[in-house]
Design an enzyme around this catalytic site. Sequence first.
Site, short mmCIF file in Angstrom:
data_model
loop_
_atom_site.label_atom_id
_atom_site.label_comp_id
_atom_site.label_asym_id
_atom_site.label_seq_id
_atom_site.Cartn_x
_atom_site.Cartn_y
_atom_site.Cartn_z
N CYS A 287 6.05 -96.55 24.58
CA CYS A 287 7.27 -97.37 24.57
C CYS A 287 7.03 -98.89 24.61
O CYS A 287 7.57 -99.59 23.75
CB CYS A 287 8.18 -96.99 25.73
SG CYS A 287 7.88 -95.38 26.43
N ARG A 316 -3.29 -89.62 30.35
CA ARG A 316 -2.76 -89.70 31.71
C ARG A 316 -3.77 -89.08 32.64
O ARG A 316 -4.34 -88.03 32.35
CB ARG A 316 -1.41 -88.97 31.82
CG ARG A 316 -0.33 -89.72 31.05
CD ARG A 316 1.03 -89.11 31.18
NE ARG A 316 1.92 -89.73 30.17
CZ ARG A 316 3.14 -89.31 29.90
NH1 ARG A 316 3.64 -88.27 30.54
NH2 ARG A 316 3.86 -89.93 28.99
N GLN A 334 2.07 -87.32 21.37
CA GLN A 334 3.49 -86.97 21.35
C GLN A 334 4.07 -87.19 19.96
O GLN A 334 3.61 -88.06 19.24
CB GLN A 334 4.27 -87.86 22.32
CG GLN A 334 4.22 -87.39 23.75
CD GLN A 334 5.07 -88.27 24.65
OE1 GLN A 334 5.34 -89.41 24.32
NE2 GLN A 334 5.46 -87.73 25.77
N ASP A 336 6.49 -88.86 19.26
CA ASP A 336 7.32 -89.83 19.96
C ASP A 336 8.09 -90.69 18.96
O ASP A 336 7.62 -90.95 17.85
CB ASP A 336 6.38 -90.73 20.76
CG ASP A 336 7.07 -91.38 21.93
OD1 ASP A 336 8.24 -91.07 22.19
OD2 ASP A 336 6.41 -92.20 22.61
N HIS A 338 11.06 -94.21 19.08
CA HIS A 338 11.96 -95.11 19.80
C HIS A 338 12.98 -95.65 18.82
O HIS A 338 12.62 -96.16 17.78
CB HIS A 338 11.17 -96.24 20.46
CG HIS A 338 10.26 -95.72 21.52
ND1 HIS A 338 8.94 -95.42 21.28
CD2 HIS A 338 10.50 -95.38 22.80
CE1 HIS A 338 8.41 -94.93 22.40
NE2 HIS A 338 9.33 -94.89 23.33
N LYS A 417 20.16 -89.18 30.28
CA LYS A 417 19.29 -88.47 29.34
C LYS A 417 19.76 -87.06 29.09
O LYS A 417 20.53 -86.50 29.86
CB LYS A 417 17.87 -88.44 29.88
CG LYS A 417 17.76 -87.68 31.19
CD LYS A 417 16.31 -87.53 31.64
CE LYS A 417 16.27 -86.83 33.00
NZ LYS A 417 14.95 -86.49 33.44
N HIS A 463 14.46 -93.34 23.81
CA HIS A 463 13.17 -92.65 23.67
C HIS A 463 13.48 -91.21 23.32
O HIS A 463 14.38 -90.62 23.90
CB HIS A 463 12.40 -92.59 24.99
CG HIS A 463 12.30 -93.87 25.74
ND1 HIS A 463 11.14 -94.60 25.78
CD2 HIS A 463 13.20 -94.55 26.48
CE1 HIS A 463 11.33 -95.66 26.54
NE2 HIS A 463 12.57 -95.66 26.97
ZN LIG Z 1 9.27 -94.07 25.17
#
Ligand SMILES: [Zn+2]
Length: 597
Positions: A287, A316, A334, A336, A338, A417, A463
């Site tokens: 992000c 992580r 991910q 992912d 945005h 969310k 996100h």
């Molecule tokens: Zn994010």
Amino acid sequence: MAASEEDRHLTLAGEFDCIPEPLPTLRHSASHVMAQAVTRLFPEVKLSIGPAIEDGFYYDFLKPAPFLPEDLARIEETMREIVKADYPFTREEMPREAAIRFFEERQEPFKVEILRGIDAPTVSLYRQGDFVDLCRGPHVPSTGAITVFKLLSSSGAYWRGDEKNPMLQRIYGTAWPTREELDKHLWRLEEAKKRDHRKLGRELDLFLWSDVSPGTPFWLPNGWLMVRELERFVRETLDARGYQEISTPILVNKRLWEQSGHWEHYAENMFTVAVEDEVFALKPMNCPESTIVYRHALRSYRDLPLRYADMGRLHRNERSGTLTGLFRVRQFTQDDAHVYCRPDQLQDEITAMLDLVREWYKTFGLDPFYKLSTRPEKRLGSEEQWDGAEAALHDALRVNGLVYDLNPGDGAFYGPKIDIDIQDVIGRRWQIATVQVDFAQPDRFALEYIDTDGQAKRPIMVHRAIFGSFERFVGILTEHFAGAFPTWLAPVQARVLPISQKHGVYAKGVFTRLRSAGVRAELDDRNEKLGYRIREAQVRKVPYMLVVGEREAQNDAVSLRHRTGDDLGAVPVDRVVTELVAEIGSRSATLTVGRSA
Ligand SMILES: [Zn+2]
Ligand SMILES: [Zn+2]
């Protein structure tokens, strides 16, 4: 995020120690009964905690030697006696200091440690018969209510999950309202064991593990092919829906993490690296870096929405004791993205994301379940922002005609969310996708766009990840399909099997035609019996076997078999190739080649 049952037991922070719902209450009460039985049989044990968990419960005990299977049988027997005695669960309150003395006298060091960490003048104790435990409750009225239960296994577990602490002995059990539900659950456990992705990953050569990098798979060609197919799937659908893909650095100066707030709240989960007197960290999420891409140009209201996909490789720092196959890893990627948009665009963006979620999961035959979490007590952003964002999420769910659970107060402090669980073929739920509105990062990074009135405004950031991580998703798919992947995902899609060496030239021709059509085919012309080679292809879960001999060679055909064992007889090679290419291209979840008229 809601505290885990374990955390709730360790901190006793909330109103209740357990989720005050019937099933967790039943299971947590069963953990008290189990602890009572254990202290009867092994008076020397020290008590730790006994939470309800998903589908069951456990209790941790300090005990020098592990529990043996015959111990579990005896404990279960004693539990039945306790249930039969039908002791009421009675609550008593005690000043915290008195409770500390009480448990010191009983030589229960873990209870004393928990009590010292509790910030309350009074605590509650629960008794059933001769057993007493520190607990907030609630419980069932009496031990007689716990009729359908079973102890499942035991294992070592560190106190508070920390390998620097003493090793405790944990017993897992499960409890259900009815015998049928218990039987169903036991069947699921049995089935899950057969489908374990760690076992199938080995058998199908998908990935391997090495202690040079714990918690990180080494993808073998077969497993990596699946990741590549999933990535291709993601890219094709996102390209068609107006996303742009970016790629941002893995190693990032700590300054960025300070600005995003990760350094303050998330530092212990990040791997850091010293570079020329400065501290860098491996990114745990994409992000903050996507905001740098946003800020690189002046944005106007016309530029929005901006949808940046970033399949970044993330790290992580998970404790080594918690790493589990592909389900808990230290490095992952991910799917992912945005999305930056204006407030008036939020609902359409969320609606489109939910549509994508539905479409993607349908491809795999996974059923999604939606949970909307709204504003918590402590939060950033104005009431107006929250009103707008929550309404957008509600409406997007409704526009899509989706049924959803509402979790009031369970949103993140920076925005509401939608979490999406999927249910696999044996009825297990997995939380994988999330659509998260964020008011905080745009503020921290001073993101702006110039609105119609010429004023600079803050965009909303959303996100979202749908597969979650490719690693975990491959693990889930492996268990969902029990390794028998749809053809488009299968590492090997077809295997050509000549009946004998005499048909080698024709077999090679068929194999070449498949390969030229883009099918991942293999030729198994080893000097082994046909039955053996068919069985082996089935064990490898290869969707299609193309057996060729004299008759097939004369008719430019193959004798087609599905991995399920279905024998479809002779099918012309051209038709096999055409239908196979179509099945792969449509990402069909079922095997169709040779089936249609
Ligand atoms: Zn994010
Ligand atoms: Zn309790």
